[in-house]
Write a protein that holds these residues in place. Sequence first.
Motif, PDB file in Angstrom:
ATOM      1  N   ASP A 152     -26.225   4.886 -38.178  1.00  0.00           N
ATOM      2  CA  ASP A 152     -25.453   6.084 -37.851  1.00  0.00           C
ATOM      3  C   ASP A 152     -24.395   6.406 -38.901  1.00  0.00           C
ATOM      4  O   ASP A 152     -23.253   6.726 -38.589  1.00  0.00           O
ATOM      5  N   GLY A 153     -24.760   6.263 -40.172  1.00  0.00           N
ATOM      6  CA  GLY A 153     -23.889   6.651 -41.272  1.00  0.00           C
ATOM      7  C   GLY A 153     -22.934   5.590 -41.772  1.00  0.00           C
ATOM      8  O   GLY A 153     -22.244   5.801 -42.756  1.00  0.00           O
ATOM      9  N   GLY A 154     -22.863   4.442 -41.104  1.00  0.00           N
ATOM     10  CA  GLY A 154     -21.990   3.366 -41.557  1.00  0.00           C
ATOM     11  C   GLY A 154     -22.801   2.211 -42.113  1.00  0.00           C
ATOM     12  O   GLY A 154     -23.920   1.954 -41.657  1.00  0.00           O
ATOM     13  N   LEU A 155     -22.267   1.521 -43.089  1.00  0.00           N
ATOM     14  CA  LEU A 155     -22.939   0.354 -43.651  1.00  0.00           C
ATOM     15  C   LEU A 155     -22.936  -0.751 -42.595  1.00  0.00           C
ATOM     16  O   LEU A 155     -21.879  -1.218 -42.162  1.00  0.00           O
ATOM     17  N   ALA A 156     -24.119  -1.157 -42.161  1.00  0.00           N
ATOM     18  CA  ALA A 156     -24.261  -2.152 -41.092  1.00  0.00           C
ATOM     19  C   ALA A 156     -24.773  -3.479 -41.617  1.00  0.00           C
ATOM     20  O   ALA A 156     -24.684  -4.496 -40.922  1.00  0.00           O
ATOM     21  N   GLY A 157     -25.319  -3.475 -42.821  1.00  0.00           N
ATOM     22  CA  GLY A 157     -25.850  -4.707 -43.374  1.00  0.00           C
ATOM     23  C   GLY A 157     -25.924  -4.662 -44.880  1.00  0.00           C
ATOM     24  O   GLY A 157     -26.172  -3.607 -45.470  1.00  0.00           O
ATOM     25  N   LEU A 158     -25.660  -5.795 -45.488  1.00  0.00           N
ATOM     26  CA  LEU A 158     -25.871  -6.001 -46.911  1.00  0.00           C
ATOM     27  C   LEU A 158     -26.360  -7.436 -47.014  1.00  0.00           C
ATOM     28  O   LEU A 158     -25.600  -8.377 -46.798  1.00  0.00           O
ATOM     29  N   TYR A 159     -27.649  -7.576 -47.275  1.00  0.00           N
ATOM     30  CA  TYR A 159     -28.280  -8.891 -47.236  1.00  0.00           C
ATOM     31  C   TYR A 159     -28.858  -9.257 -48.599  1.00  0.00           C
ATOM     32  O   TYR A 159     -29.571  -8.464 -49.215  1.00  0.00           O
ATOM     33  N   PHE A 192     -15.179 -11.524 -30.954  1.00  0.00           N
ATOM     34  CA  PHE A 192     -14.604 -12.543 -31.829  1.00  0.00           C
ATOM     35  C   PHE A 192     -15.125 -12.397 -33.255  1.00  0.00           C
ATOM     36  O   PHE A 192     -14.356 -12.442 -34.219  1.00  0.00           O
ATOM     37  N   GLN A 193     -16.440 -12.213 -33.410  1.00  0.00           N
ATOM     38  CA  GLN A 193     -17.009 -12.048 -34.749  1.00  0.00           C
ATOM     39  C   GLN A 193     -16.403 -10.841 -35.464  1.00  0.00           C
ATOM     40  O   GLN A 193     -16.008 -10.935 -36.627  1.00  0.00           O
ATOM     41  N   VAL A 194     -16.304  -9.722 -34.768  1.00  0.00           N
ATOM     42  CA  VAL A 194     -15.759  -8.511 -35.387  1.00  0.00           C
ATOM     43  C   VAL A 194     -14.305  -8.737 -35.794  1.00  0.00           C
ATOM     44  O   VAL A 194     -13.875  -8.300 -36.863  1.00  0.00           O
ATOM     45  N   THR A 195     -13.548  -9.468 -34.977  1.00  0.00           N
ATOM     46  CA  THR A 195     -12.163  -9.793 -35.334  1.00  0.00           C
ATOM     47  C   THR A 195     -12.123 -10.602 -36.626  1.00  0.00           C
ATOM     48  O   THR A 195     -11.314 -10.323 -37.515  1.00  0.00           O
ATOM     49  N   VAL A 196     -12.995 -11.589 -36.742  1.00  0.00           N
ATOM     50  CA  VAL A 196     -13.055 -12.405 -37.959  1.00  0.00           C
ATOM     51  C   VAL A 196     -13.465 -11.543 -39.143  1.00  0.00           C
ATOM     52  O   VAL A 196     -12.846 -11.609 -40.215  1.00  0.00           O
ATOM     53  N   TRP A 197     -14.479 -10.715 -38.989  1.00  0.00           N
ATOM     54  CA  TRP A 197     -14.951  -9.888 -40.101  1.00  0.00           C
ATOM     55  C   TRP A 197     -13.881  -8.907 -40.553  1.00  0.00           C
ATOM     56  O   TRP A 197     -13.720  -8.663 -41.746  1.00  0.00           O
ATOM     57  N   ARG A 198     -13.127  -8.361 -39.621  1.00  0.00           N
ATOM     58  CA  ARG A 198     -12.026  -7.457 -40.004  1.00  0.00           C
ATOM     59  C   ARG A 198     -10.934  -8.223 -40.758  1.00  0.00           C
ATOM     60  O   ARG A 198     -10.341  -7.694 -41.701  1.00  0.00           O
ATOM     61  N   ASN A 253     -21.626 -13.031 -40.976  1.00  0.00           N
ATOM     62  CA  ASN A 253     -21.171 -11.724 -41.446  1.00  0.00           C
ATOM     63  C   ASN A 253     -22.374 -10.929 -41.949  1.00  0.00           C
ATOM     64  O   ASN A 253     -23.061 -11.360 -42.875  1.00  0.00           O
ATOM     65  N   PRO A 254     -22.650  -9.759 -41.362  1.00  0.00           N
ATOM     66  CA  PRO A 254     -23.836  -9.003 -41.767  1.00  0.00           C
ATOM     67  C   PRO A 254     -23.648  -8.150 -43.026  1.00  0.00           C
ATOM     68  O   PRO A 254     -24.616  -7.577 -43.522  1.00  0.00           O
ATOM     69  N   ILE A 255     -22.423  -8.050 -43.525  1.00  0.00           N
ATOM     70  CA  ILE A 255     -22.170  -7.163 -44.668  1.00  0.00           C
ATOM     71  C   ILE A 255     -21.524  -7.978 -45.788  1.00  0.00           C
ATOM     72  O   ILE A 255     -20.373  -7.759 -46.176  1.00  0.00           O
ATOM     73  N   SER A 256     -22.289  -8.947 -46.294  1.00  0.00           N
ATOM     74  CA  SER A 256     -21.738  -9.810 -47.338  1.00  0.00           C
ATOM     75  C   SER A 256     -21.302  -8.976 -48.542  1.00  0.00           C
ATOM     76  O   SER A 256     -21.705  -7.827 -48.693  1.00  0.00           O
ATOM     77  N   ILE A 257     -20.465  -9.548 -49.344  1.00  0.00           N
ATOM     78  CA  ILE A 257     -19.854  -8.958 -50.542  1.00  0.00           C
ATOM     79  C   ILE A 257     -18.828  -7.888 -50.160  1.00  0.00           C
ATOM     80  O   ILE A 257     -17.653  -8.026 -50.490  1.00  0.00           O
ATOM     81  N   VAL A 258     -19.239  -6.841 -49.453  1.00  0.00           N
ATOM     82  CA  VAL A 258     -18.310  -5.788 -49.051  1.00  0.00           C
ATOM     83  C   VAL A 258     -17.285  -6.339 -48.057  1.00  0.00           C
ATOM     84  O   VAL A 258     -16.093  -6.064 -48.163  1.00  0.00           O
ATOM     85  N   VAL A 259     -17.741  -7.097 -47.085  1.00  0.00           N
ATOM     86  CA  VAL A 259     -16.861  -7.842 -46.180  1.00  0.00           C
ATOM     87  C   VAL A 259     -16.850  -9.250 -46.773  1.00  0.00           C
ATOM     88  O   VAL A 259     -17.804 -10.011 -46.599  1.00  0.00           O
ATOM     89  N   PRO A 260     -15.812  -9.600 -47.523  1.00  0.00           N
ATOM     90  CA  PRO A 260     -15.854 -10.721 -48.467  1.00  0.00           C
ATOM     91  C   PRO A 260     -15.773 -12.130 -47.862  1.00  0.00           C
ATOM     92  O   PRO A 260     -14.816 -12.872 -48.086  1.00  0.00           O
TER      93      PRO A 260
END
Length: 163
Positions: free
Chosen positions: A21-28, A78-84, A120-127
């Motif tokens: 839906d227009g947002g980056l959801a994964g970088l694998y 919890f995961q989203v809190t960590v990723w943020r 983390n599903p968005i490696s590199i961007v979410v470091p």
Amino acid sequence: MTTVHTVVDSPEGELTLVSRDGGLAGLYLANEQYRPAQPTFGHRDDRPFTEAKRQLDEYFTGTRTAFDLPLALRGTPFQVTVWRALLEIPYGETTTYRELAESIGRPTAFRAVGLANGKNPISIVVPCHRVLGSDGTLTGYAAGLDCKRRLLDLEQSGRPAKL
């Protein structure tokens, strides 16, 4: 919900980018441990990824230190809190799993933070590569410790990564 993907080349090999839906959801990365099955990526459509590709190219040449992309983070609360919290680690700097746990107000949850970090599903961007063991050593990276070292070296040296 519209999910599409593309595949781009990088110094770390092929990267699969997923948009939801227009947002980056994964970088694998190709060899990533928790990489979902290909059918979950939707059909291939390169169009939504022009800006993400440009920013990744700049990152790998050492000219981009922060990403400015809409993200579609999906996981447990919890995961989203960590990723943020990962997004708050400055370029070229590192933290430990314990420090990350403390930063989210869960000082004894460093093991759970490590597990969330690894998924983390968005490696590199979410470091997630910027997180080290308590003693400062490289530990756990879904794409392997060699990849983690190269990403940290790029950020700490400012020198472009080699293809």
